[in-house]
Design an enzyme around this catalytic site. Structure first.
Site, PDB file in Angstrom:
ATOM      1  N   ARG A   1      -7.730  13.295   6.129  1.00 63.68           N
ATOM      2  CA  ARG A   1      -7.455  11.880   5.862  1.00 63.68           C
ATOM      3  C   ARG A   1      -8.679  11.008   6.169  1.00 63.68           C
ATOM      4  O   ARG A   1      -9.019  10.108   5.391  1.00 63.68           O
ATOM      5  CB  ARG A   1      -6.257  11.424   6.696  1.00 63.68           C
ATOM      6  CG  ARG A   1      -5.955   9.928   6.651  1.00 63.68           C
ATOM      7  CD  ARG A   1      -5.646   9.440   5.251  1.00 63.68           C
ATOM      8  NE  ARG A   1      -5.131   8.067   5.271  1.00 63.68           N
ATOM      9  CZ  ARG A   1      -4.970   7.305   4.197  1.00 63.68           C
ATOM     10  NH1 ARG A   1      -5.276   7.786   3.005  1.00 63.68           N
ATOM     11  NH2 ARG A   1      -4.498   6.091   4.302  1.00 63.68           N
TER      12      ARG A   1
ATOM     13  N   SER B   1      -2.490   0.738  -4.979  1.00 61.66           N
ATOM     14  CA  SER B   1      -2.976   1.904  -4.254  1.00 61.66           C
ATOM     15  C   SER B   1      -4.315   2.416  -4.760  1.00 61.66           C
ATOM     16  O   SER B   1      -4.644   2.286  -5.944  1.00 61.66           O
ATOM     17  CB  SER B   1      -1.939   3.030  -4.364  1.00 61.66           C
ATOM     18  OG  SER B   1      -2.400   4.222  -3.765  1.00 61.66           O
ATOM     19  N   ASN B   2      -5.055   3.029  -3.836  1.00 62.13           N
ATOM     20  CA  ASN B   2      -6.249   3.784  -4.211  1.00 62.13           C
ATOM     21  C   ASN B   2      -5.895   5.027  -5.026  1.00 62.13           C
ATOM     22  O   ASN B   2      -6.763   5.602  -5.687  1.00 62.13           O
ATOM     23  CB  ASN B   2      -6.999   4.242  -2.956  1.00 62.13           C
ATOM     24  CG  ASN B   2      -7.921   3.165  -2.402  1.00 62.13           C
ATOM     25  OD1 ASN B   2      -8.281   2.218  -3.083  1.00 62.13           O
ATOM     26  ND2 ASN B   2      -8.300   3.330  -1.138  1.00 62.13           N
TER      27      ASN B   2
ATOM     28  N   ASP C   1       0.860  -1.169   0.000  1.00 65.99           N
ATOM     29  CA  ASP C   1       0.000   0.000   0.000  1.00 65.99           C
ATOM     30  C   ASP C   1       0.902   1.226   0.000  1.00 65.99           C
ATOM     31  O   ASP C   1       2.022   1.180   0.509  1.00 65.99           O
ATOM     32  CB  ASP C   1      -0.889  -0.025   1.246  1.00 65.99           C
ATOM     33  CG  ASP C   1      -1.638   1.272   1.456  1.00 65.99           C
ATOM     34  OD1 ASP C   1      -2.421   1.648   0.567  1.00 65.99           O
ATOM     35  OD2 ASP C   1      -1.433   1.907   2.503  1.00 65.99           O
TER      36      ASP C   1
ATOM     37  N   TYR D   1      -0.260   4.980   0.649  1.00 64.36           N
ATOM     38  CA  TYR D   1      -0.569   6.050   1.598  1.00 64.36           C
ATOM     39  C   TYR D   1      -0.707   5.528   3.027  1.00 64.36           C
ATOM     40  O   TYR D   1      -1.578   4.705   3.321  1.00 64.36           O
ATOM     41  CB  TYR D   1      -1.857   6.756   1.182  1.00 64.36           C
ATOM     42  CG  TYR D   1      -1.775   7.379  -0.194  1.00 64.36           C
ATOM     43  CD1 TYR D   1      -0.898   8.435  -0.443  1.00 64.36           C
ATOM     44  CD2 TYR D   1      -2.549   6.917  -1.241  1.00 64.36           C
ATOM     45  CE1 TYR D   1      -0.813   9.012  -1.712  1.00 64.36           C
ATOM     46  CE2 TYR D   1      -2.478   7.491  -2.503  1.00 64.36           C
ATOM     47  CZ  TYR D   1      -1.603   8.534  -2.725  1.00 64.36           C
ATOM     48  OH  TYR D   1      -1.525   9.093  -3.975  1.00 64.36           O
TER      49      TYR D   1
END
Length: 221
Positions: free
Chosen positions: A47, A121-122, A16, A18
């Site tokens: 966030r 990742s998103n 991942d 972030y």
């Protein structure tokens, strides 16, 4: 904590981005410079809403790129905290996401891993590509959910890593500091390493990580 982990090193590690490799709270200083005394609460709410919006958009089947989600989360956080947000401040804060600090042990750990390494990742490509380039970290693949138009922890996102790397899920180590992400990967079938820097309890989602570590460096041990 080793859990059900075996001694064999995975053939690939999928990370991942972030919160795992890159510190999303390194935006705090810029937030503080814009609104003295509000930097930390703004960074935290930004966030929190960013993640919340990804889950909600996935459930609604209303995907938007992570850059859009991040902007919308920032706008919400500022309004919620009573902070006036100018266009210049918006662009300045968004630019911070292209230059997030990596955690202190990240570069050395990645250099010592003699396996294939990828990011899953998103993040949308317009955010991920500059971030990885600016950080100087090297990966065999940088994979974005944008290809699928749905966010983690949807199982098809984790399947995308398998499709790109061609390595069986049980021989792939998935690494995340976000417990919900780690458990999403475990549900899919990856060998999961949860980087639990905060010492938090495991989320109650029916699965447990294979290893619970305090730092990224511990994946080498």
């Amino acid at each position: 904590m080793r859990g059900f982990y075996t001694s064999a090193m995975p053939e690939a590690f999928v990370f991942d981005a972030y919160g795992t490799l890159y510190d999303v709270y390194s935006v705090t200083a810029r937030c503080e410079s814009c609104w003295p005394g509000k930097g930390a609460p703004l960074a935290q709410l930004w966030r929190a809403k960013q993640l919340e919006y990804t889950w909600q958009r996935s459930l609604m089947q209303r995907y938007a790129p992570f850059s859009t989600v991040t902007r919308e989360a920032l706008a919400y956080a500022c309004e919620a905290l009573g902070l006036d947000l100018s266009l210049a401040q918006m662009e300045g804060l968004m630019s911070e996401y292209l230059n997030l600090s990596s955690y202190p042990d990240v570069a050395a750990t990645l250099q010592k891993l003699n396996t294939r390494k990828a990011i899953l990742s998103n993040g949308s490509p317009d955010m991920l590509a500059p971030l990885v380039k600016n950080s100087g970290l090297a990966f065999d693949a940088v994979i974005s959910v944008d290809e699928l138009k749905i966010f983690k922890p949807a199982p098809q996102v984790y399947a995308l890593a398998f499709q790109k790397l061609g390595i069986p899920r049980e021989k792939t180590g998935f690494v995340s500091s976000n417990c919900w992400d780690a458990l999403g990967a475990k549900s899919y079938g990856f060998d999961v390493y949860w980087i639990n820097r905060a010492g938090a309890p495991v989320d109650r989602l029916g699965f447990k990580p294979d290893r619970i570590l305090k730092s990224l460096h511990e994946i080498l041990l």
